[in-house]
Write a protein that holds these residues in place. Structure first.
Motif, PDB file in Angstrom:
ATOM      1  N   ARG A  17       0.840  -1.207   0.000  1.00 53.91           N
ATOM      2  CA  ARG A  17       0.000   0.000   0.000  1.00 53.91           C
ATOM      3  C   ARG A  17       0.869   1.249   0.000  1.00 53.91           C
ATOM      4  NH1 ARG A  17      -3.773   2.381   4.909  1.00 53.91           N
ATOM      5  NH2 ARG A  17      -3.829   4.490   4.056  1.00 53.91           N
ATOM      6  N   LYS A  29       2.174   1.828  -3.469  1.00 55.13           N
ATOM      7  CA  LYS A  29       1.136   2.373  -4.356  1.00 55.13           C
ATOM      8  C   LYS A  29       1.024   3.881  -4.184  1.00 55.13           C
ATOM      9  CE  LYS A  29      -1.764  -1.796  -4.397  1.00 55.13           C
ATOM     10  NZ  LYS A  29      -3.060  -2.368  -3.946  1.00 55.13           N
ATOM     11  N   ARG A  87       0.902 -11.580  -7.442  1.00 55.98           N
ATOM     12  CA  ARG A  87      -0.391 -11.888  -6.807  1.00 55.98           C
ATOM     13  C   ARG A  87      -0.190 -12.404  -5.386  1.00 55.98           C
ATOM     14  NH1 ARG A  87      -4.027 -11.395 -10.939  1.00 55.98           N
ATOM     15  NH2 ARG A  87      -3.142 -11.684 -13.018  1.00 55.98           N
ATOM     16  N   GLU A 115      -1.275  -7.311  -7.671  1.00 53.32           N
ATOM     17  CA  GLU A 115      -1.944  -7.386  -8.970  1.00 53.32           C
ATOM     18  C   GLU A 115      -2.722  -6.125  -9.306  1.00 53.32           C
ATOM     19  OE1 GLU A 115      -4.677  -9.702  -6.098  1.00 53.32           O
ATOM     20  OE2 GLU A 115      -2.564  -9.202  -6.341  1.00 53.32           O
ATOM     21  N   SER A 116      -3.083  -5.351  -8.275  1.00 53.13           N
ATOM     22  CA  SER A 116      -3.815  -4.107  -8.544  1.00 53.13           C
ATOM     23  C   SER A 116      -2.958  -3.094  -9.287  1.00 53.13           C
ATOM     24  CB  SER A 116      -4.315  -3.498  -7.235  1.00 53.13           C
ATOM     25  OG  SER A 116      -3.225  -3.168  -6.389  1.00 53.13           O
ATOM     26  N   LEU A 117      -1.628  -3.290  -9.274  1.00 50.57           N
ATOM     27  CA  LEU A 117      -0.741  -2.384 -10.006  1.00 50.57           C
ATOM     28  C   LEU A 117      -0.686  -2.699 -11.495  1.00 50.57           C
ATOM     29  CD1 LEU A 117       2.303  -2.216  -7.539  1.00 50.57           C
ATOM     30  CD2 LEU A 117       0.420  -0.597  -7.753  1.00 50.57           C
ATOM     31  N   SER A 133      -2.843  -0.239 -13.713  1.00 56.71           N
ATOM     32  CA  SER A 133      -2.492   1.170 -13.570  1.00 56.71           C
ATOM     33  C   SER A 133      -1.067   1.464 -14.036  1.00 56.71           C
ATOM     34  CB  SER A 133      -2.658   1.613 -12.111  1.00 56.71           C
ATOM     35  OG  SER A 133      -1.856   0.817 -11.251  1.00 56.71           O
ATOM     36  N   GLN A 177     -11.946  -7.852 -16.300  1.00 59.98           N
ATOM     37  CA  GLN A 177     -11.854  -7.676 -14.860  1.00 59.98           C
ATOM     38  C   GLN A 177     -11.137  -6.369 -14.530  1.00 59.98           C
ATOM     39  OE1 GLN A 177     -10.140 -11.140 -13.016  1.00 59.98           O
ATOM     40  NE2 GLN A 177     -11.411 -12.562 -14.195  1.00 59.98           N
ATOM     41  N   LEU A 178     -11.380  -5.887 -13.334  1.00 58.82           N
ATOM     42  CA  LEU A 178     -10.807  -4.614 -12.918  1.00 58.82           C
ATOM     43  C   LEU A 178      -9.288  -4.665 -12.874  1.00 58.82           C
ATOM     44  CD1 LEU A 178     -11.293  -1.729 -11.875  1.00 58.82           C
ATOM     45  CD2 LEU A 178     -11.382  -2.674  -9.548  1.00 58.82           C
ATOM     46  N   MET A 179      -8.737  -5.769 -12.364  1.00 54.61           N
ATOM     47  CA  MET A 179      -7.282  -5.889 -12.213  1.00 54.61           C
ATOM     48  C   MET A 179      -6.725  -6.843 -13.266  1.00 54.61           C
ATOM     49  SD  MET A 179      -6.733  -5.745  -8.061  1.00 54.61           S
ATOM     50  CE  MET A 179      -7.878  -7.054  -7.657  1.00 54.61           C
ATOM     51  N   TYR A 180      -6.888  -6.480 -14.523  1.00 51.92           N
ATOM     52  CA  TYR A 180      -6.459  -7.371 -15.595  1.00 51.92           C
ATOM     53  C   TYR A 180      -4.961  -7.263 -15.838  1.00 51.92           C
ATOM     54  CZ  TYR A 180      -6.302  -3.370 -18.847  1.00 51.92           C
ATOM     55  OH  TYR A 180      -5.999  -2.192 -19.482  1.00 51.92           O
TER      56      TYR A 180
END
Length: 896
Positions: free
Chosen positions: A515, A518, A539, A544-546, A549, A567-570
């Protein structure tokens, strides 16, 4: 139609043949040639046909091995455009050969050793590059990156001496550094930071790092950090060094990403440290097949011009066949034998060669077999380098054949022991002088001392050398510490976001670190300079959220539609992607980290790498590269995630890290922290950014890197106490003071790090509630930094200075014995034992790991809260502060 020549099935059988008759005619033609002109003629025609097909752009598999001849014929060398003064360059090279040998020989009287034979074999490989190809830093601040073969360093020093960058005093201090003004034995940026950029003598790491440096250059360009498309990476390697698995570990990456900004130059002198590289085989052919198979462009420069006459006489192909079959050790033997032996052993094996040898004088045979090598002739080296730079779409390897110990005399050339031979006699030096044509009189050898040679600062040789380097952008090799403004510090709120804690929410310190990253990467001023590096475990670490973005770096972008696009976190790849997701290669990830961590010097662009990995697979697997990182003055954050021996449930022995801080403690450049809480992580990272990229305090070395261990065990994160920042950075502070059960209650100190603090806090409660013992709980964020501070205090005391170690200051008023505990082996907390004035004991997870629940693993190693209580009572009983029976009672109560 049945083909009698094909017995085995072919993969082509499953493909339709639109014209079987035409196919049969081609096959029949080949059979006819083989029968009429012999199989060698048939093979030659096939090679020519494949060559024509490749030139026409037909998609055919490439041959992995060519004949044992030069890739670039002598007739084609003129097209390369050699524009130097060959006679002048020969004189320069002669001076450098002489001074390299003199430096090592003079140093031998002090017993410090050195290597002579490697540079003697590779001199023209370097000199041709310095005179014509290697770009310096004075044009764009980057230039080319040169990975010099470690054992060739005397030749590089000799050239710097000729250039005026070193003095005779420097040369006389080769391998004598402790008094200052000395020269390190091998390329070492930390010891000679104005000259060396890359430490290379830990064999295998140079080629691996060179590949990832070339790759990182593309990363900088594609992300618009800096256009370094003109930079070329040159890696000089030994053929014996190619045995190291790291040497060839990333060949496929270099080809896959089309790194035509990279050239390997392998000095094939056919010898390693104790003997031939491939005594019964041919290392050049082996390497050619290996590199071609990986997708590299291969240029072989094996034979000098003297061989042209022999190849012209080879009308039957017998010479080429014989060269292909003679093993390397026999070629080495020819270097030391007379012409009669070579006539019998080499030419005598084939009637056609016997006839050829009748046309050759003994002098011609000796010239060819003992002197004429492609790596010893500047025009051939020049043509090979030019071909490498002009080849596009793939990296190039140049396999240059040389003689180890060339020009050093018969006592050195091709001798198995020459790697260990450190000096020449005066007579041998005089023979070398005569061979090189140097104007050094006999009178210069006063008292048997070998003189250095220099034509004079204003001599034609020095002027030529300096003019060449000026045209190429200044001296090389050279390391620059650019005058870079400190990076602006991120906003305080980025770090103070963790100060309030997480309340009832459980958060692992791994997640807290991610976090924080990020938020830091979102910083508009410095966010683009972060380089997240992950070895295919993003993961696992919650990163994976990075992906969507920041994007995952790929020089080809994304040529497919990802399966998780909706998916949101592709999984998003991009040419300007910021994340380096390396696949399953810790070595490759570390090579990435080294390139990124030293970009502040290599390219004048400070980058902030953080490499997050399973802690077990960091220092244990790639500790040699961590040393390389320290040697190269790298800066950044290494993060050992899923840390500790008992936190990674179920994975077992091979994933259970109980020792990485021990290994890390051996590295002087590593600042090792084992934070327990999210706010500690934030304080440490903030301080690391200040020290490495901002304003370092007086006496602080910014050329360090931080190693943080973080855990995958979700726990409630407490609020940050007041005034603990200094203790977090220095390594120790009191986190929770115990409330005295009674005025005269026994008291002790529990020092804990990382996830172990939670066991200590539970033990604190149990000791008070069940045994009437008061315990203070301390967070030991860095056992290693505490030890280093104490060692510095000891050194100061020997100088007559008054200084108390910080750990002793912190614990000065702490009552009772000290019990230290961590999720690592006891050796980790025991680092500070000798400086703690109180009675000291420790608990740790020594031994091999195992698969089980966290609770069971901690009970097995004796580090859980109950075990801490028993150990604490034992300490107090030893001091007579509690009855000894309480220890037995506690063990029985807790089932230990």
């Amino acid at each position: 139609m049945t083909d009698p020549h094909r017995i085995q099935p072919s993969e082509l059988d499953q493909l339709p043949d639109r014209d079987p008759e035409e196919t049969a005619e081609w096959q029949a033609s080949l059979d006819a040639v083989a029968e009429a002109a012999g199989p060698h003629r048939a093979a030659y025609l096939m090679r020519r046909t494949l060559e024509r097909a490749e030139g026409a752009g037909l998609a055919l598999p490439k041959l992995l091995e060519t004949d044992y001849v030069n890739t670039i014929p002598t007739a084609a060398e003129a097209a390369s455009g050699f524009d130097g003064d060959e006679e002048m360059e020969a004189r320069i090279t002669a001076w450098n050969r002489w001074n390299a040998a003199a430096m090592v020989s003079r140093g031998s009287k002090h017993g410090v050793g050195g290597h002579i034979a490697t540079f003697a074999s590779a001199a023209w490989l370097y000199e041709t590059g310095f005179n014509h190809f290697f770009r310096g830093k004075e044009q764009d601040g980057s230039g080319d990156q040169l990975y010099i073969q470690g054992h060739a360093s005397p030749g590089i020093y000799a050239r710097a001496f000729l250039d005026g960058r070193l003095t005779e005093q420097h040369l006389d201090n080769f391998r004598q550094e402790s008094a200052g003004n000395g020269l390190p034995s091998y390329p070492h940026p930390r010891r000679l930071p104005w000259l060396w950029e890359f430490p290379t003598v830990s064999m295998g790491l140079g080629p691996l790092s060179a590949i990832y440096q070339a790759r990182f250059n593309r990363y900088l360009t594609n992300r618009s950090i800096k256009d370094v498309s003109n930079s070329h990476v040159w890696a000089f390697l030994g053929d014996g060094e190619m045995d190291e698995p790291e040497s060839t570990a990333a060949l496929a990456l270099a080809a896959r990403e089309e790194l035509d900004n990279l050239t390997f130059v392998v000095n094939c002198n056919l010898q390693r440290l104790d003997g031939p590289v491939r005594a019964n085989f041919k290392i050049v052919q082996e390497l050619e097949a290996q590199f071609r198979g990986a997708g590299w462009n291969v240029v072989k420069s094996l034979w000098g011009n003297a061989w042209d006459e022999l190849f012209r006489l080879d009308t039957t192909g017998a010479l080429v066949r014989r060269l292909r079959e003679v093993p390397d050790a026999q070629i080495q033997t020819y270097q030391t034998r007379d012409a009669a032996y070579i006539r019998e052993d080499f030419f005598g094996k084939d009637p056609a060669l016997v006839e050829m040898a009748k046309l050759l004088s003994d002098d011609k045979i000796i010239e060819c077999f003992q002197y004429s090598r492609g790596g010893h002739e500047p025009r051939k080296v020049y043509a090979a380098y030019k071909a490498a730079l002009e080849h596009k779409g793939a990296p190039t390897v140049i396999l240059a054949q040389t003689v180890k110990g060339f020009t050093l005399g018969k006592g050195f050339a091709s001798k198995n022991a020459n790697h260990q031979m450190k000096k020449l006699s005066v007579d041998e030096f005089k023979d070398m002088r005569d061979l090189l044509g140097l104007p050094i009189p006999d009178s210069a050898f006063a008292d048997g001392q070998v003189p250095y040679g220099h034509p004079g600062a204003g001599s034609p040789e020095v002027r030529y050398l300096q003019e060449r380097r000026a045209a190429l952008g200044g001296p090389a090799p050279a390391r620059r510490t650019h005058a870079i403004d400190p990076l602006p510090a991120p906003a305080d709120k980025t770090f103070t976001a963790f100060d309030k804690g997480s309340g009832q929410q459980s958060v692992a310190t791994t997640m807290a670190f991610v976090r924080l990253m990020k938020d830091l990467i979102r910083d508009k001023r410095t966010g683009k300079r972060w380089v997240p590096i992950v070895p295919d475990e993003a993961r696992t670490f919650g990163m994976e959220s990075l992906f969507p973005s920041l994007g995952i770096y790929s020089p080809k972008g994304q040529t497919y539609e990802p399966v998780d696009r909706d998916q949101l976190m592709y999984y998003r790849e991009a040419k300007d992607g910021q994340i380096l997701n390396e696949g399953i290669t810790e070595a490759g990830s570390m090579a990435d980290f080294i390139a990124a961590s030293t970009a502040y010097s290599t390219h004048g662009e400070p980058m902030i790498p953080f490499y997050i990995f399973y802690s077990m697979f960091g220092w244990q697997r790639t500790a040699d590269q961590m040393w390389q990182l320290g040697d190269q003055l790298g800066r950044g954050f290494l993060v050992g995630a899923t840390a500790g021996r008992t936190t990674l449930t179920g994975e077992g022995l091979q994933h259970a890290d109980g020792h990485s801080p021990v290994i890390a403690a051996t590295n002087p450049a590593a600042l090792t922290y084992d934070p327990a809480f999210a706010y500690e992580v934030a304080v440490i990272v903030k301080d690391g950014l200040r020290r490495m990229y901002g304003e370092a305090a007086p006496g602080e070395d910014p050329n360090v890197f931080y190693y943080l261990t973080v855990y995958n065990e979700p726990m409630p994160q407490p609020a940050k106490p007041e005034g603990v920042d200094e203790g977090i950075i220095k390594g120790l502070y009191r986190f929770k003071e115990g409330t005295p059960v009674t005025a005269d209650a026994p008291r002790l100190q529990l020092l804990s790090s990382g996830t172990a603090i939670h066991w200590a806090l539970k033990a604190q409660e149990m000791l008070a509630a069940e045994w009437g013992v008061t315990a203070d709980v301390w967070s030991a964020t860095s056992w290693t930094e505490l030890r280093r501070d104490a060692l510095e205090a000891d050194a100061a005391a020997l100088r007559g200075e008054e200084r108390v170690p910080y750990v002793r200051q912190a614990l000065a008023d702490a009552q009772g014995p000290v019990l230290a505990v961590s999720d690592y082996m006891r050796q980790v907390p025991d680092q500070i034992a000798q400086w703690v004035e109180q009675d000291y004991s420790s608990l740790g997870a020594d031994g091999f790991g195992l698969s089980d629940t966290r609770e069971a693993a901690r009970r097995h190693f004796g580090v859980d809260a109950e075990s801490i209580v028993v150990a604490a009572l034992a300490q107090l009983a030893k001091r007579g502060e509690v009855p000894a029976s309480q220890v037995k009672d506690a063990r029985e109560r807790y089932g230990l």
